[in-house]
Design an enzyme around this catalytic site. Structure first.
Site, PDB file in Angstrom:
ATOM      1  CB  CYS A 173      30.168  -9.454 -32.898  1.00 18.59           C
ATOM      2  SG  CYS A 173      30.360  -9.595 -34.686  1.00 18.59           S
TER       3      CYS A 173
HETATM    4  C1  BEZ Z   1      33.371  -6.977 -35.657  1.00 16.68           C
HETATM    5  O1  BEZ Z   1      32.453  -7.561 -35.127  1.00 16.68           O
HETATM    6  O2  BEZ Z   1      33.983  -6.106 -35.076  1.00 16.68           O
HETATM    7  C2  BEZ Z   1      33.769  -7.283 -37.060  1.00 16.68           C
HETATM    8  C3  BEZ Z   1      33.604  -8.555 -37.560  1.00 16.68           C
HETATM    9  C4  BEZ Z   1      34.015  -8.829 -38.845  1.00 16.68           C
HETATM   10  C5  BEZ Z   1      34.578  -7.805 -39.616  1.00 16.68           C
HETATM   11  C6  BEZ Z   1      34.703  -6.539 -39.107  1.00 16.68           C
HETATM   12  C7  BEZ Z   1      34.316  -6.265 -37.819  1.00 16.68           C
END
Ligand code: BEZ
Length: 213
Positions: free
Chosen positions: A46
């Site tokens: 994210c």
């Molecule tokens: C991420 O944004 O890295 C992420 C968020 C939830 C699960 C896996 C990755």
């Protein structure tokens, strides 16, 4: 939970965001919009996504597109995380992030897919046209960061259809030939497409991209 389909009106809502409280439809005004959810603040994928969106602001502006992100984290969390995004992605977050702690918007837009995760939003994307109609829906899993070049490509395609009566073929990219939409008659073609066209089949009429020289 509601089911949203292409062509539906984008549901309106009010929300708390990092750029103040908004009424979604009023905030969109006459622009195109992208509403996209991410699973959670302070997560790696994210962080890279929101940094990319910040860096693409001039590309969205060029196309009259407003962008809003959303997660079910609160405002304080968003504001703290923005500092990390700015620092690690070498940018300044320049779009609102909706703090949807009560999951009101997430439920309205069906952004929580319980068999994937029953608390967090998946990576949903909605593209909305100036008439507030839903033009594209895509959903990615939490583990896959989205391709924002693809979103720009789709916006370009949608705007070509809306403003120039052409559709875009498989793997089209900006500058490639387009196809004349079936609702345009052969008689209308010379005035609408002065660059000319090729009739490959009566239903497959190809023309240079109309909005470039
Ligand atoms: C991420 O944004 O890295 C992420 C968020 C939830 C699960 C896996 C990755």
């Amino acid at each position: 939970m509601s089911t949203i389909r292409l062509g539906d009106e984008a549901p309106n809502f009010t929300a708390i965001t990092t750029e103040g409280n908004i009424n979604f439809h009023e905030w969109l005004g006459n622009d195109w919009g992208i509403l996209f959810s991410h699973p959670a603040d302070y997560t790696p994928v994210c962080t890279t996504e929101l940094g990319t969106v910040a860096k693409y602001k001039s590309e969205f502006d060029k196309r009259n597109v407003k962008v809003a992100a959303l997660s079910v984290d609160g405002l304080e969390s968003h504001n703290g995380w923005i500092k990390d995004i700015n620092q690690t992605q070498n940018t300044e977050v320049n779009f609102p992030i909706i703090a949807d702690e009560d999951k009101k918007v997430a439920m309205l837009y069906d952004m929580i897919h319980p068999n994937a995760d029953n608390k967090l939003t998946v990576r949903s994307v909605f593209i909305i046209d100036p008439n507030k109609k839903i033009k594209l829906i895509i959903v990615y899993p939490a583990s896959t960061g989205r391709n924002f070049d693809e979103l720009l490509r789709v916006i370009d395609s949608l705007q070509l259809t809306a403003y120039h009566k052409v559709a875009t073929p498989s793997n089209w990219n900006n500058g490639d030939d387009c196809v004349i939409v079936p609702s345009v008659s052969n008689e209308e073609i010379p005035s609408l497409f002065p660059k000319g066209h090729t009739e490959v089949k009566p239903y497959l009429r190809v023309t240079p991209q109309p909005n470039i020289n």
